[in-house]
Design a protein around this motif. Structure first.
Motif, PDB file in Angstrom:
ATOM      1  N   GLN A  44       0.753  -1.327  -0.094  1.00 54.57           N
ATOM      2  CA  GLN A  44      -0.086  -0.021  -0.396  1.00 54.57           C
ATOM      3  C   GLN A  44       1.128   1.015   0.486  1.00 54.57           C
ATOM      4  OE1 GLN A  44      -2.946   0.058   2.960  1.00 54.57           O
ATOM      5  NE2 GLN A  44      -2.197  -2.426   3.469  1.00 54.57           N
ATOM      6  N   ARG A  47       2.359   1.518  -3.640  1.00 52.67           N
ATOM      7  CA  ARG A  47       1.045   2.111  -4.653  1.00 52.67           C
ATOM      8  C   ARG A  47       0.719   3.523  -4.321  1.00 52.67           C
ATOM      9  NH1 ARG A  47      -3.976  -1.155  -6.776  1.00 52.67           N
ATOM     10  NH2 ARG A  47      -2.898   0.740  -8.256  1.00 52.67           N
ATOM     11  N   SER A  48       1.224   4.606  -2.904  1.00 56.19           N
ATOM     12  CA  SER A  48       1.213   5.444  -2.705  1.00 56.19           C
ATOM     13  C   SER A  48       1.747   6.622  -3.365  1.00 56.19           C
ATOM     14  CB  SER A  48       1.317   6.041  -1.373  1.00 56.19           C
ATOM     15  OG  SER A  48       2.806   5.514  -0.914  1.00 56.19           O
ATOM     16  N   PHE A  49       2.872   5.833  -4.575  1.00 59.52           N
ATOM     17  CA  PHE A  49       3.591   7.050  -5.092  1.00 59.52           C
ATOM     18  C   PHE A  49       3.042   6.767  -6.787  1.00 59.52           C
ATOM     19  CE2 PHE A  49       6.342   5.468  -1.882  1.00 59.52           C
ATOM     20  CZ  PHE A  49       7.302   7.317  -0.981  1.00 59.52           C
ATOM     21  N   ASP A  50       1.436   6.571  -7.437  1.00 56.01           N
ATOM     22  CA  ASP A  50       0.627   6.508  -7.930  1.00 56.01           C
ATOM     23  C   ASP A  50       1.475   5.353  -9.038  1.00 56.01           C
ATOM     24  OD1 ASP A  50      -0.540   8.442  -6.872  1.00 56.01           O
ATOM     25  OD2 ASP A  50       1.009  10.064  -7.884  1.00 56.01           O
ATOM     26  N   VAL A  51       1.601   3.700  -7.844  1.00 55.78           N
ATOM     27  CA  VAL A  51       2.936   3.193  -9.689  1.00 55.78           C
ATOM     28  C   VAL A  51       1.441   2.244  -9.167  1.00 55.78           C
ATOM     29  CG1 VAL A  51       4.752   3.427  -8.690  1.00 55.78           C
ATOM     30  CG2 VAL A  51       3.711   1.798  -7.475  1.00 55.78           C
ATOM     31  N   GLY A  52       1.454   0.882 -10.583  1.00 51.20           N
ATOM     32  CA  GLY A  52       0.812   0.323 -10.238  1.00 51.20           C
ATOM     33  C   GLY A  52       0.911  -1.283  -9.302  1.00 51.20           C
ATOM     34  N   ASP A 106      10.358   9.328  -3.255  1.00 51.41           N
ATOM     35  CA  ASP A 106       9.653   8.504  -4.144  1.00 51.41           C
ATOM     36  C   ASP A 106       9.659   6.974  -4.386  1.00 51.41           C
ATOM     37  OD1 ASP A 106      12.205   8.062  -5.150  1.00 51.41           O
ATOM     38  OD2 ASP A 106      12.383   9.806  -5.976  1.00 51.41           O
ATOM     39  N   TYR A 107       9.615   6.246  -5.252  1.00 56.38           N
ATOM     40  CA  TYR A 107       9.143   4.851  -5.686  1.00 56.38           C
ATOM     41  C   TYR A 107      10.485   4.430  -5.587  1.00 56.38           C
ATOM     42  CZ  TYR A 107       8.452   0.419  -7.910  1.00 56.38           C
ATOM     43  OH  TYR A 107       8.708  -0.879  -8.289  1.00 56.38           O
TER      44      TYR A 107
END
Length: 425
Positions: A44, A47-52, A106-107
């Protein structure tokens, strides 16, 4: 009538677990709680870094991949520096990398920090096994391995519960709590083992190392590599990746049942661990490993044919029992091969690598089976996993028993004496 000076059987003299190992068991519990804190919320957080979903899954795989790649170097460090400093250093590396994850911007930063944690994880995992090999008396190696596994299991169960509570304070908080727990564990090990022979680096370097080339000439070690690979494939790969998906996709159960399946596996493992270590010390390592592989393999093969949630959860318990029978015995077998008087860092690293390799390959093969070869057929993937476990049991059936006969006889005698002894009137 006993003659004065007559030596007691080995098992009778060495029934108490050494203090140093009890320290390691306590540290394992703390470490497992911390790992359980971050494991449920890590995808989770990614995914908070806008990844799939795929990118989020890579975060989990990165940890296992760096563990696998760094394992040979971890074994070399153990042989050069000794187990204690490598253990503490590994804990601190994971603590620092975990704290850094909490501040990832970031991711890609999260991916790097999590990957670095895998390096530290390999260091303290291999060194912990090395410490147990050096410190555990041969007659109770199974019991020691069972106690260590139980501590880790209980921590792994309690961690996600605590992590779920902490996640309400934000997804970054569990990482900071885990980092603090690791610092506490490293401080305990540093202080409690400081005055022992484990702090002597010179003595560690003077130990004659057992090489992997020498170890693989032993049929017991070769069989342990096979069963470790199979256990990684089944218990750490398929169980974590495929079982929850099967519950949702095939049984049409919600995420609660998927989570319960892992808890039922853990419950079965905990049940078996209450007796498997002692049995491995009394009847031998080989019978426990073979039984565990057959029980776990049969359960995994049957999972795909469970038509209801009740049957599915019952099979999960049986699969966990198989794992609990297997693990202490196979770890004790590796310790038997190495022995107390020599270093086996690289041998232990290879053993750990075989499990990590299975954990990485298992879900990939299962995914190919379900997505490409037999579309939607979870049962085929589970049957392949079960067949692999049965094949590993066949390999073990042709290997030697690593526990010497005198220790088996002494353990049975001690157990019998404890059962039949009556208070003096």
């Amino acid at each position: 009538m006993k003659r004065r000076g007559h030596s007691a059987p080995p098992a009778a003299k060495q029934q108490r677990i050494p203090r140093e190992i009890r320290v390691l068991i306590a540290a394992a519990f703390v470490i497992a709680i911390g790992f359980g804190l971050v494991a449920p919320i890590l995808p989770q957080f990614a995914r908070s870094f806008d990844v799939g979903v795929t990118a989020a899954s890579v975060i989990v795989s990165a940890f296992a991949l760096t563990r696998l790649l760094f394992a040979p170097a971890g074994g070399w460090l153990v042989e050069r520096l000794g187990e204690r400093p490598v253990y503490i250093g590994g804990l601190l590396i994971v603590a620092i990398s975990t704290a850094a994850c909490a501040f990832a911007g970031d991711y890609w930063q999260l991916l790097v920090f999590r990957g670095l944690g895998g390096i530290g994880s390999t260091m303290f995992t291999v060194s912990a096994m090395g410490l147990i090999v050096r410190l555990a008396p041969p007659s109770i190696r199974g019991r020691v391995s069972g106690a260590y596994a139980t501590a880790f299991l209980l921590g792994s169960i309690g961690g996600p519960i605590l992590g779920g509570l902490l996640a309400g304070l934000g997804l970054r908080v569990p990482f900071l709590v885990y980092a603090c727990a690791l610092v506490v564990a490293s401080a305990v090990v540093f202080t409690q083992l400081k005055g022992t022979s484990l702090a002597d680096r010179k003595a560690a370097r003077e130990q004659t190392p057992l090489t992997v080339r020498q170890a693989v000439t032993d049929s017991g070690y070769r069989a342990a590599l096979v069963s470790s690979f199979t256990n990684g494939w089944s218990s750490f790969g398929i169980r974590m990746a495929l079982v929850p998906l099967f519950a949702s996709a095939v049984l049409d159960a919600g995420p609660q049942i998927a989570g319960m399946s892992l808890a039922f596996f853990a419950a079965g493992t905990a049940l078996a661990l209450t007796m498997s270590g002692r049995l491995a010390d009394s009847i031998g390592r080989k019978p426990l490993v073979i039984t565990g592989l057959i029980v776990n393999g049969s359960a995994m093969a049957a999972l795909g044919f469970s038509g209801s949630v009740v049957v599915f959860l019952a099979i999960c318990v049986v699969g966990g029992i198989g794992t609990g029978l297997l693990n202490p015995a196979q770890q004790a077998a590796v310790a038997d091969v190495i022995g107390n008087g020599r270093s086996g860092g690289k041998v232990l690293a290879a053993f750990q690598m075989s499990s990590d390799l299975g954990a990485i390959i298992g879900p990939i093969v299962a995914g190919v089976i379900i997505d490409r070869l037999f579309v939607g057929s979870y049962d085929v993937a589970f049957v392949v996993t079960g067949a692999l476990a049965i094949a590993a049991a066949a390999v073990w059936s042709g290997s030697r028993e690593t526990l010497p006969p005198q220790f088996r006889a002494a353990a049975r005698t001690t157990t019998c004496d404890d059962t039949t002894r009556r208070p003096e009137s």
